[in-house]
Structure formats: structure tokens, C-alpha cells
Design an enzyme around this catalytic site. Sequence first.
Site, PDB file in Angstrom:
ATOM      1  N   HIS A 140     -87.904 -13.347  43.460  1.00 35.62           N
ATOM      2  CA  HIS A 140     -87.930 -12.419  44.608  1.00 35.62           C
ATOM      3  C   HIS A 140     -86.651 -12.456  45.445  1.00 35.62           C
ATOM      4  O   HIS A 140     -86.551 -11.739  46.449  1.00 35.62           O
ATOM      5  CB  HIS A 140     -89.097 -12.736  45.557  1.00 35.62           C
ATOM      6  CG  HIS A 140     -90.446 -12.695  44.905  1.00 35.62           C
ATOM      7  ND1 HIS A 140     -90.908 -11.609  44.193  1.00 35.62           N
ATOM      8  CD2 HIS A 140     -91.448 -13.620  44.867  1.00 35.62           C
ATOM      9  CE1 HIS A 140     -92.134 -11.875  43.740  1.00 35.62           C
ATOM     10  NE2 HIS A 140     -92.477 -13.084  44.134  1.00 35.62           N
TER      11      HIS A 140
HETATM   12 ZN    ZN Z   1     -95.843 -15.927  41.902  1.00 35.18          ZN
END
Ligand code: ZN
Length: 382
Positions: A140
Site C-alpha cells: 500500500h
Molecule cells: Zn493485508
Amino acid sequence: MSGRSSDARAYFVASRRLGAFRLSPDHPFNPERVTRVYRMCEERGLLAGSRVAVVEIEEAESGVLERFHTPEYLASLRRADGGAEVDVEMLHHGLGTAENPVFKGVYDFAALSATASLAAARLMAGGAAAAFNPCGGFHHAHRDRASGFCYANDIAITIDELKRSGLRVAYVDVDAHHGDAVQEAYYADPSVLTISVHETGKTLFPWGGFERETGRDAGMGYNINVPLEPGCDDDVFLLLFREIVMDALGRFRPDVVVGQFGTDTFATDPLTHLRLSNNGYIEAIETLHAAHPRILALGGGGYNMHDVERGWTLLWAELAGVPLDDGYGGSLGGVFLGDSSLPGSNLRDMHVYTTGPEKDRLSAGADELIRRYRKEIRPLLH
Ligand SMILES: [Zn+2]
């Protein structure tokens, strides 16, 4: 450089110093997992012998984060590293939130874990059969922003290094969360096939990764998302893995597969809503490994520490080609055999099955994803 491996060994890239960091006192991501996985592998004899090698990374390599991140983001991360108060610039870059708290040593933590992944990439470029950095897989982390417990995108740094050495790379992400920042990095790039299998963005962070996100421009078709409905079990996951992930990889024919092998898909994970067991997880990895022998494995999510330890010990045993003598036996019905923290005990979960109307709903959704993949994506893959 050809895709062939010239060094049959599997490398466990450890940086045990990482295990001592804490993001915040109650943060669900606990780096201690690294130390615990190392210990479990060691106790089971999986770090010894001629087929494996352990590489210890002591220090972060200078310039490692500059390979992917912006100077502005890294300036904020450096300020946070010294334990400075959160400022507006840091917040702008996603730092100083409950998810991505700032803590003393945060830059070192990010750079050291990225250095371990980069070392794994160099080993693969040098011909290694497999490498594993358990403290990697931070899918992320954006170029300019921390997000979802991730400060530095070691995955993109790894893929870029492999590409630079002339290897054809596919990325397979089986973490419960969508690999959004990796998707973003290669969205228009047909030279890297990115595949993410994850809980649907309708119910889980980062709220995207839908099947219609298939790439852009020349990269169209080279980004594949397989969103799973809450409650998805081993059977449905494995069906999708075989029919979509394995099919696409077979067409793309990578030299190396970079895997983000998070274990937060398991039924016992406190942050997600899927119902896999480590049997489905490891069966997918075995299937992948049989067809694509060169795998660079990175960690990922997993918020039940004991599940993480067992899942990644099974993963390492598979990559290293070292059979675990406690392999779950069908004759025992997959019954969980006692305390798996004891050497010699079983690492496998009990099977989790979904049945009835719930299973019918999950199966129908899976069939629709497979139909759509075959119609819309498969024709684009060369
Ligand atoms: Zn995850």
C-alpha cells in the site's frame, strides 16, 4: 540473463533487527512476526542443509528508498525518524495517523525492510531458485504517501531491480487487501503482469481492486483483480486461483514470480472477513511453485501472529523443497494436532468449509469472475 536458475538454493533473507521495532503500542502490525517466523523455521530444521542459505541484512542500503519514492515524501519520513512531532507535511504524506504512526527509527525500519527485498531481487537476478523476505510485501505504500501500515514499497523496488536485470516478472498478491500501490506503479506497463486476489473493496480497505480495473494504454489486460466476497473459503479461492491466476501466468510466461503472500485471508484474522485456512493458502503456493519454479516471496499482512508464523513456515518449507514430516494427512481429516508451537507438531489448520446457500452464492460469484476474465482479459494477454 535467461529465466533459468543457475543456483538451486532458496535464500531466507532475514533482518532480525527489524523484529524489535514497534509502530505503536497497540498497532495490529507487529514486526516481531519476523523473529518468530525465523525461530519456527530454525526449530524445524528448515534453515539448515545444502538446499538453503540464510542471508542476514544488518544495515539499510543508502538510496534504496529513492529508487521508488519522491524526495518530498522521504524528507517527511526522515523528520519522523528522529521522533519529531507530527507536522502538516507529514500528515500530507500519510504519516502520523493511527494506521501509519511515526515512531523513532521509522525511516530505518522502512529502508531496512526494502534493502532485504532488494537483496532478494539481486539473489534472483544472480540465478537463485527462490528467495524469501518475511519483512516485505508493503503493497500500500505509494510514491508520495504512506498508507495501510506501509511506509516503503519494497515490492516495486524489487520488481524494478528484476526488470533491470532482464527478467520477465509477474506479481501475484494473495493478501486479503488489494495491492493498490503495486497496481498503480505498473498500470500502464505491459512488461509486468500484476495480479491481486483479495477481499472485495466493497467491504475492505483500500476500497478498490475491482475486476474492471484491468490496466491502461499498452498495459491493458496486464493488471488483473480477483475480488473475493466475504466468507470466501479454500475451495472457492483455489478455483479462482487455478482458473484465473494460473491461466494468466501460463500465458504471460514470467521468468520470476514475485509473490506477496500475506496471511490475513485466514478465517481467524481479526481485520478481514474471508474464511481461508492455511491449507488453501499453501495449496495455491504449491500449484504456483510447480508451474513457476522461480519465486521471490515477500511477507505481507497477517494479524494473528500464530497464523503468520505457521503460514510462512509452510511457505518457506515449500520454497526450500524441504518436506515437513508433519504434512497434514488426509487420513487424519486435517485435524489440528495440538500445540503447533512445539517442534514436531502439526502446522496445518483444520479445514474450513462453507456450505448451503452461502456456498452457492460464493460459487456463482466465482463463476462470473472466471467468465469475465476469459472474455475480457485473456484475449489481451500475449
Ligand atoms: Zn493485508
